[in-house]
Design an enzyme around this catalytic site. Structure first.
Site, short mmCIF file in Angstrom:
data_model
loop_
_atom_site.label_atom_id
_atom_site.label_comp_id
_atom_site.label_asym_id
_atom_site.label_seq_id
_atom_site.Cartn_x
_atom_site.Cartn_y
_atom_site.Cartn_z
N ASP A 402 0.82 -1.20 0.00
CA ASP A 402 0.00 0.00 0.00
C ASP A 402 0.86 1.26 0.00
OD1 ASP A 402 -2.66 1.34 0.47
OD2 ASP A 402 -1.62 1.98 2.29
N GLU A 455 1.06 -0.43 -5.18
CA GLU A 455 0.10 0.65 -5.42
C GLU A 455 0.93 1.92 -5.53
OE1 GLU A 455 -3.55 3.18 -3.46
OE2 GLU A 455 -1.90 2.40 -2.28
#
Length: 722
Positions: A402, A455
């Protein structure tokens, strides 16, 4: 008596220097025991109830001593303790097992969790007897003292001081402390301040609010996924990867709005994902987190699977079931930041042990959370061993990392003057970059069947390139550019799409610069962005037709696929973590038709070799990209050998077309294999020929062409037959 004062005042850093058995003048053996609130203590043999001596109170409430002149060597013993309320307890004194009894378990940096935390061990006391218990170890190099507290000592911060040999790790073996025991660490800073009780950074299990207690965890699970774990190593870049992204707590709920447990998800979610044809499931963070509203993206217990839905072994059973069904499991992993909750890692030992000290580097203004100090060796080892832990202990198949962009840039979400340049005056965080490279090298070296996904939303070069090519080493990168451009295009009324054709085709300019994944994630259906169906323009029929055409376009566009739960059947409301998806919508034809289409697309994608070369120019050719007036795209997807190919035509307007000529990539016939406008999906059923025959008429720069019927708001796929 300095050690005695430290013991009494709960600030002891060398308990073995005072407690336990010690020789006096090399002839008398003296035992010292510290047990507050005790009124009497008898010393018993380790393996029978023989009384070896009665201890005497010694100058302070709780300190007892006993002396022997006839002992030739140290011996092992138990203590029978009588308390002021008349209750008694028999324990094995932990201070007879000094550091020499245990060496650190063998480990390497990627398995730091095998050294720290709560580990089950046995202490040999004779040729035929060993005492089982838990060895606690915690890294707190700046602490003045560390005590382990728990339900085994009444959460009394005076009883069990830990010991350190100078390496910053505090250790203590507690006999008879076993699976299910609750504990925390009581740390006294150098300043003398007693800090709030900390959960164990390596805890395998953590309770929910309000206790946040760590729980000693001994796994009894026996895996049954050997066929999956030993499957042949293949090239995932030439395989179908279609991911169903799931928040476990809100996928489906029971009566009284209770989330499903891991075992209930095993029965329902695994079956659904399998039937829908997904190849992988991706779980929003399952590492323990204190705040429900963070969805797991503010984790405190990186080594602890969240207890919201069950036990660690029950989570393993869920993973096992996915693997037995042939489904890979990816988990969202968050090394970019962590919350400042008082029971977590913030100011852990009275210093910034885990986070950067300067808030210009150590505080995320966007998420109001702390940033790991990637320049510290122990922090890097902690994070990489955590990644390895999930792959090793839980058989996870991939990590979606993330907020990578926030790690790469020192000025991420900061204004001028709010960040510190690197040594070269730039904005790249060299320490974080080195960490990410080491992370990916470790994962791919030790787990060749697993992969990592970034990401990452910027133009940082080489995110999914190998580290030997100066890349970051990720296996895949989310294609945020494709996602943003495509969704902006889809929101527009079809009458205006003709002016934005270039925005839709731009993705093919850079489609092979990285190993891309096409994400329609949870982030696109929250915070006022509206659900996917609500993004679509037009009346009810047009909304669903738009979304069906979009799905056909997504599944035929180069790049692996990811779709958030609910998007597959047109969830009407924005996603909320507090309630179930609206499964009742499947009673409505439009929603059921969309779900059926996504199911068919998944199975078609997995079966069709022509769609699986997602990361090479050979797998894609334009047929027509410049018919902006009609908002039509036409392209070819083909296998590496070009012996399998499909022709895709996408119409992004509600206007059907008859007699539309398109250049054909090869001679021969083309068989209709999928039409998002089919009545089985609640499309209009615009009549299409089942077979097209290429004519020797030049069109779109091709020697051959076909005449097509193109339905409104649709994606149509024809497969070449030699």
């Amino acid at each position: 008596m300095d050690l005695f004062e430290d013991i009494v005042n709960a600030r002891c850093s060398d308990p073995f220097g005072f407690l336990g058995l010690h020789w006096i003048d090399e002839k008398d053996l003296t035992l010292k025991v510290w047990r507050p609130d005790a009124v009497a203590i008898d010393v018993l043999a380790i393996d029978e109830d023989t009384v070896l001596g009665e201890m005497s109170p010694h100058g302070y409430n709780g300190l007892f001593t006993c002396q022997w002149s006839d002992k030739k060597e140290h011996f092992h013993y138990r203590l029978k303790i009588t308390y002021s309320d008349g209750n008694t307890a028999t324990i094995v004194d932990p201070y007879q097992f000094n550091e020499a009894t245990f060496s650190d378990p063998k480990h390497h940096k990627a398995t730091l969790y095998q050294k720290e935390g709560a580990l089950f061990q046995s202490a040999p006391v004779s040729d035929s007897l060993a005492i089982d218990g838990t060895r606690f170890a915690v890294y707190a190099p700046a602490a003045r003292s560390v005590y382990v507290v728990g339900d085994f000592n009444g959460w009394d911060g005076r009883i069990h001081p830990m010991s350190s040999n100078g390496d910053g790790v505090w250790r203590l073996f507690l006999p008879d402390v076993r699976d299910g025991a609750k504990y925390k660490f009581e740390i006294r800073a150098k300043s003398g301040e007693v800090l709030p009780h900390r959960t164990d950074p390596f805890a395998k299990r953590i309770e929910q609010f309000p206790s946040f207690a760590s729980v000693v965890q001994e796994s009894q699970y026996e895996w049954n996924d050997n066929n999956w774990m030993s499957r042949p190593i293949t090239d995932i870049y030439e395989e179908a990867v279609s991911i169903y992204e799931v928040h476990l707590g809100s996928w489906r709920r029971k009566d009284h709005n209770e989330p499903l447990t891991y075992l209930e998800l095993k029965e329902h979610l695994v079956q659904y994902v399998t039937e829908m044809g997904y190849t992988h499931v991706e779980l929003l963070p399952v590492s323990e987190y204190p705040f429900d509203g963070s969805w797991g993206y503010q984790p405190v217990g990186l080594f602890s699977v969240t207890s919201r839905y069950g036990t660690p072994d029950e989570f393993k059973a869920l993973i096992d079931a996915f693997h037995q069904a042939g489904i890979g499991v990816i988990m969202d992993w968050v090394p970019a930041h962590f919350p400042s909750d008082s029971h977590g890692l913030a100011n852990f030992d009275g210093t910034h042990q885990y986070e950067y000290e300067d808030p210009k580097k150590g505080w995320h203004p966007e998420w109001n959370s702390l940033i790991y100090d990637f320049g510290k060796e122990h922090v890097v080892d902690f994070l990489i061993s955590n990644a390895n832990f999930w792959l090793e202990e839980y058989h996870i198949d991939g990590l979606r990392v993330d907020a990578v962009a926030s790690m790469l840039y020192l000025d991420y979400s900061r204004e001028d003057g709010e960040w510190i340049p690197n040594v070269d005056g730039g904005n790249h965080n060299y320490e974080a970059i080195a960490f990410l490279k080491k992370l990916n090298e470790t994962v791919y070296l030790n787990h060749p069947r697993c992969f990592t996904v970034a990401e990452e939303s910027t133009a940082y070069p080489g995110v999914s390139k190998p580290t030997y090519m100066d890349g970051l080493g990720f296996g895949f990168k989310w294609n945020m550019g494709w996602m943003n451009d495509t969704l902006e295009y889809m929101k527009k009324d079809p009458i205006y799409r003709q002016y934005h054709q270039g925005e839709l085709t731009f993705s093919m300019v850079y489609a092979f610069n990285e190993q891309f994944m096409l994400p329609i994630s949870h982030d696109e259906v929250v915070h006022g962005k509206g659900s996917m169906i609500e993004k679509m323009p037009g009346d009810g029929w047009q909304k669903f037709a738009n979304l069906r055409a979009f799905n056909g376009y997504m599944f035929t566009h180069p790049g692996k696929k990811l779709n958030f739960m609910g998007c597959e059947f047109g969830q009407g409301q924005e996603w909320s973590h507090t309630k179930s998806l609206d499964w009742h919508l499947l009673d409505i034809d439009y929603h059921k038709g969309l779900q059926t289409l996504v199911k068919d697309l998944n199975h078609f994608y997995s079966a069709e070799q022509a769609l699986q070369i997602d990361h090479d120019h050979q797998g894609f050719e334009w047929l027509s990209y410049d018919d902006g007036q009609n908002s039509i795209l036409a392209y070819v997807r083909q296998s590496k050998q070009r012996d399998e190919l499909v022709m895709v035509v996408v119409n992004f307007t509600p206007t059907p077309h008859s007699g539309y000529r398109i250049g054909a990539p090869k001679e021969g016939q083309y068989e209709l294999v999928l039409n998002t406008d089919d009545t089985m999906y609640c499309g209009s059923g615009f009549p299409l020929p089942k077979v097209l025959k290429a004519e020797h008429i030049e069109s779109h720069g091709r020697n051959n062409s076909v005449i097509m019927e193109i339905p409104p708001l649709s994606t149509v796929i024809y497969k070449w037959k030699a």
